[in-house]
Design a protein around this motif. Sequence first.
Motif, mmCIF file in Angstrom:
data_model
loop_
_atom_site.group_PDB
_atom_site.id
_atom_site.type_symbol
_atom_site.label_atom_id
_atom_site.label_comp_id
_atom_site.label_asym_id
_atom_site.label_seq_id
_atom_site.Cartn_x
_atom_site.Cartn_y
_atom_site.Cartn_z
ATOM 1 N N THR A 444 0.834 -1.203 0.000
ATOM 2 C CA THR A 444 0.000 0.000 0.000
ATOM 3 C C THR A 444 0.874 1.260 0.000
ATOM 4 O O THR A 444 0.350 2.368 0.028
ATOM 5 N N ASN A 446 2.477 2.521 -2.308
ATOM 6 C CA ASN A 446 2.269 3.358 -3.504
ATOM 7 C C ASN A 446 1.062 4.271 -3.350
ATOM 8 O O ASN A 446 0.986 5.318 -3.993
ATOM 9 N N LEU A 447 0.125 3.861 -2.488
ATOM 10 C CA LEU A 447 -1.032 4.740 -2.236
ATOM 11 C C LEU A 447 -0.530 6.057 -1.641
ATOM 12 O O LEU A 447 -0.885 7.139 -2.109
ATOM 13 N N ALA A 448 0.312 5.933 -0.626
ATOM 14 C CA ALA A 448 0.830 7.138 0.040
ATOM 15 C C ALA A 448 1.720 7.934 -0.904
ATOM 16 O O ALA A 448 1.691 9.164 -0.909
ATOM 17 N N LYS A 449 2.493 7.213 -1.716
ATOM 18 C CA LYS A 449 3.401 7.897 -2.645
ATOM 19 C C LYS A 449 2.600 8.728 -3.653
ATOM 20 O O LYS A 449 2.943 9.872 -3.948
ATOM 21 N N LEU A 450 1.520 8.131 -4.153
ATOM 22 C CA LEU A 450 0.706 8.857 -5.131
ATOM 23 C C LEU A 450 -0.003 10.044 -4.488
ATOM 24 O O LEU A 450 -0.109 11.115 -5.087
ATOM 25 N N VAL A 451 -0.493 9.823 -3.268
ATOM 26 C CA VAL A 451 -1.152 10.933 -2.561
ATOM 27 C C VAL A 451 -0.156 12.074 -2.381
ATOM 28 O O VAL A 451 -0.475 13.237 -2.621
ATOM 29 N N SER A 453 2.441 12.675 -4.238
ATOM 30 C CA SER A 453 2.785 13.285 -5.529
ATOM 31 C C SER A 453 1.703 14.254 -5.994
ATOM 32 O O SER A 453 1.973 15.167 -6.757
ATOM 33 N N LEU A 454 0.484 14.057 -5.506
ATOM 34 C CA LEU A 454 -0.590 14.975 -5.884
ATOM 35 C C LEU A 454 -0.625 16.202 -4.980
ATOM 36 O O LEU A 454 -1.314 17.179 -5.275
#
Lengths: 463, 332
Positions: A444, A446-451, A453-454
């Motif tokens: 999970t 990548n969930l935090a990484k994407l959040v 990055s946004l």
Amino acid sequence: MNKTLLSIAVAASFVLSGQAQAGAHAEIYADFPITVKNYAGSKTHSEAYTGQIARHTLHNSVKKLISKGASLEQTQAYFSGKEPGRIIIDPASKDGFPMLQTHVDKISKGKNLSGKAYKGLISGMPGNLTGAELLNLMLEKAAATEKGFDPLTGYDYTQLFSKFAMGAVFYNQAVDNYLDEKLAADVNPNSKAYKEGKAYTGKEHVWDEGFGYFGAPAHTLGLTAAEVYGIAKQKSDSFAKADHNGDGKVSMVTEMAYAHAYYAASFDKGGKTKYLHTIVQAFVDGRKLITSANGEALTDSQRSELMGYAQVIKTQWQRVIAESVFKYAGSVYGDIEKLETIIAANGDAAKAYRNYAKHWGELKGFALALEAGGVNLGEAGVKLNRLLGYSPILLGNTQVTGFVDGEFVQSPSISMGEYQVHMIKVQKLMVDNFGVEARSKDMTANLAKLVDSLGTSLAAEND
Amino acid sequence: MLEFLLSWFSELRGLVNQGSKRVFFGYILSAAVIAIFWLMWQRSLNFLGALRWICQRKTWWSSSSRSDYQMMFINQPIMLLLSPLMLSKLALATALFYTLTDWVSRPLWPANISTFWVSVIFTSCLFVVDDASRYYLHRLMHRWPVLWAFHRVHHTAESLTPFTVLRTHPIEGLLFGLRSALVQGLLIGVFVFIFADRVTLISLLGANAVTAVLNMLGSNLRHSPVPISYGKTLERWLISPAQHQIHHSQARQHWDKNFGAFISLWDRLGDTLEYGSNTQQLTYGLAGQKPKEHQLSTLYWKPFKCCWSHLRRNKVRLISSINAIHITSEHE
């Protein structure tokens, strides 16, 4: 409440000791005075855990032997044999990292692994086998493969044996024996020598044996997690850190790192956890408490405090194993991803399949180790076994489902994609039931990484 | 207190030095360059003439613009205080990820898609779905009186500058923040479930690359007096500055038109599309609005009063309706 307070005290003690880590005055698990009444021997200190360290070298050696394609006779010599003259195959001296001992007997005589392996049922593998029987079976099967790998079942016996043996021998002996029933008031009392003529009391030795099985260098509290990790890996730039007494060689007994201490260090060096130092600090504090009794029987209050330290060690140690399950579930997930990509492109999947089997072996070995802690894992244990199954999902979507007449039997199972979902659930299980925090290879993440990055927007923006 | 002031300052600075913000200085600069070239081309002005045109005091220092700047400063600490009410994108994405794990079989076909294309699909989907949700929420803001009470603050702007985008009531800011979190959280949860760690956002200047490119191409001119139209063909797909200026027009025929942020397809589907023109001359603001609409007390407080009045009126109507039903049933 007492245990909670004790945990806080251990944590606080760790923080204070952490501040002193870089200094030369960090506590070490050594030089404890002799408290046995009327001791007449020549020893000058009371700590002793050479038998446990001998078993670490036996475990390391069996692992190395399996991976080299050794015969059953050779592996059994280290697993169940007690014969003198056994060379320590691993850890052995390396360039820039010379070891003091070369033979098992130089550490402790007549030791084996099988005699101390868990005798309870292991339900994570088929066949209704005890821990000891399962380890024995693994060695038999490994000897019939090429360098410990069976592509038909996906079993990497090097990893399965190693990770499970750490649980079935070291973890089990420590948390289910020495730090459990042997802390009872009437067992190995502190008011008597462990055995006639020994320099240590019953409780002192029981505690030392628990520490020995953990596998940490005696001077761990003066080292960082990364340094202990480097020592276990025998990195030449870690030699100076390992050679605490400055004799130019690394003592396998007091200066080397093994097994779960190495894994604790590997997680802690990420900075999110402090398993290694918390556990070693609890061992040191517990040993100081026993020593302070000065050869008298422990009072109820002292024993209660000691049980508190033991509980800290048990909890943290279990978490180290759960962290490993978490990590390798992530590895298996990634391996399947790579396998699927290669298969979709009609590429050669042999190497990817081998990595998949290796990581699954590590995952399963650690999962089985959790069963050996003498604690009923309840629903979490059942779920873990169901999610992992008895083998990895093989390329034809089959899986080992039984053990008949000495052979593993396969049946059609779920797809690899579905098995990936099982890996996600395994990670969640480790978080929910064991509170893992290092979370290597978190699926999970990548969930935090994407959040991230946004970005976060606090601005009141319109269209 | 010091920490709060530092956060305030940091957020204000972030407005102009972060590519994820609409008033990022790079976007303002690119918009200015585009405006100058457009004025030189369409209005036959020389460079200095064009520069003077875009720097007019009546645009940048009107009472309307000054209230934009005031709101920009005041909104930051208010949004800091409201931030705990924001939906956590990560919590939502994680919850959805695990829900999918429990209920849906992970498909195998994603393995055939390269990491590059996964990123392209994710970035595009995020842009499109985010834009669609902006359209829908914006439309609701105009259609629901309770929401319009807050959104009208933005429409009281009588001169448009890029900073008018920040002339937003905090309640509306909160709603847009929740919308953004909902869309991003849902998409991240679904994409990571399907594509795992192969999902990455193609970013530029720290923002979604598509959004950043469109911002660099002068999206800030939508809040400006420069009526750049893309022509009908392109305006069927993308909202031009001229189209958004129509959205701010006082003229009756322009009301409730062009709700879109970047994509005009939503307006076409929703029958709210109006094409722009390079020569359009519009009056911005709300018909019959008074000068006090630019006072801070009015900007922040009036929406609540409007909202309350509406709710009270509706409550009276609702009670009357219930009574009517009750009386009718008694007579029956």
